[in-house]
Enzyme design. Sequence first.
Site, PDB file in Angstrom:
ATOM      1  CB  SER A  37       2.799  58.685  43.037  1.00  0.00           C
ATOM      2  OG  SER A  37       3.987  58.044  43.354  1.00  0.00           O
ATOM      3  CB  SER A 107       8.618  59.506  40.118  1.00  0.00           C
ATOM      4  OG  SER A 107       8.684  58.553  41.211  1.00  0.00           O
ATOM      5  CG  PHE A 108       2.673  57.270  39.718  1.00  0.00           C
ATOM      6  CD1 PHE A 108       2.010  56.117  39.399  1.00  0.00           C
ATOM      7  CD2 PHE A 108       2.252  58.491  39.269  1.00  0.00           C
ATOM      8  CE1 PHE A 108       0.597  56.235  39.176  1.00  0.00           C
ATOM      9  CE2 PHE A 108       0.653  58.464  38.846  1.00  0.00           C
ATOM     10  CZ  PHE A 108       0.004  57.062  38.811  1.00  0.00           C
ATOM     11  CG  ASP A 228      15.827  59.360  43.425  1.00  0.00           C
ATOM     12  OD1 ASP A 228      15.006  59.304  44.423  1.00  0.00           O
ATOM     13  OD2 ASP A 228      15.151  59.361  42.228  1.00  0.00           O
ATOM     14  CG  HIS A 256      12.412  61.555  43.353  1.00  0.00           C
ATOM     15  ND1 HIS A 256      12.706  60.334  42.532  1.00  0.00           N
ATOM     16  CD2 HIS A 256      11.107  61.279  43.279  1.00  0.00           C
ATOM     17  CE1 HIS A 256      11.713  59.852  42.000  1.00  0.00           C
ATOM     18  NE2 HIS A 256      10.632  60.450  42.322  1.00  0.00           N
TER      19      HIS A 256
END
Length: 275
Positions: A37, A107-108, A228, A256
């Site tokens: 995101s 992630s998102f 991260d 990340h």
Amino acid sequence: MSAQQPSLGGGFVDVGGVKTWVHDVGSGPAVLLLHGSGPGVSAAANWRLTIPALVAAGHRVIAPDQLGFGQTVPPEGHEYSVDSWLAHAVELLDALGVERASVVGNSFGGAMALRLASGHPDRVDRLVLMGSVGVPFPITEGLDAVWGYQPSVESMRALLDLFAYDTSRMTDDLARDRYEASIADGADERFAAMFPAPRQRWVDSMVLPVEEIRAITAPTLLFHGRDDQVIPLTTSLNLLHLIGRAQLHVFGQCGHWTQIEYASDFNRLLADFLA
């Protein structure tokens, strides 16, 4: 075809009335890739090193710009929510005639993949989560900065340095390219509408109840960068304990972007798991 990434293919598909940009390449068992995101993100930006490797490994790869990101623009006045993003992903599979796929979420996108595996287990073969959201954690300064992005080349450069462990790879040219992507065709206004402050509530909205995570039966591979700064390693450790058929691979000296910072190792592990 995308002018920027012709080798990845790409085109628009009508998904529930929304013109959705999708990279749909290769043949074989389907793999759905759900990006993160960050501002200026797109499927191509997130998965440019992953898509060719999965195609070479014998997969049909489906990588959409999720609702509101990249070239997928929702109707005016659309209210972003976990439910709307999830529904869009399911409707995409329907539109493409894909009954079942392995799902890779970053992630998102990991939160969306988790919900897909939990709410639609018949549609998910294998599950891969990278630096995933989906369990509770206090929002990090890094994630707050990502979601609170104010468009400028300087701000984008600062975010890129947050994403990567080896910041020497984050060039000024890359920062300019991602900045341009973050403001193209109203992308900055769409992004500002997604995660307004206070932002802890958006982390919380993506949390899946513990009993629903425990009920996931799909074989699951977790990836995380030890260093991260955006999503803490503890999230993947918690998911490892909750998902019965889970394994976790942690990359040291990695931020990340595991799929970019350790692309060859990531692609090998991913292809082996999906084989």
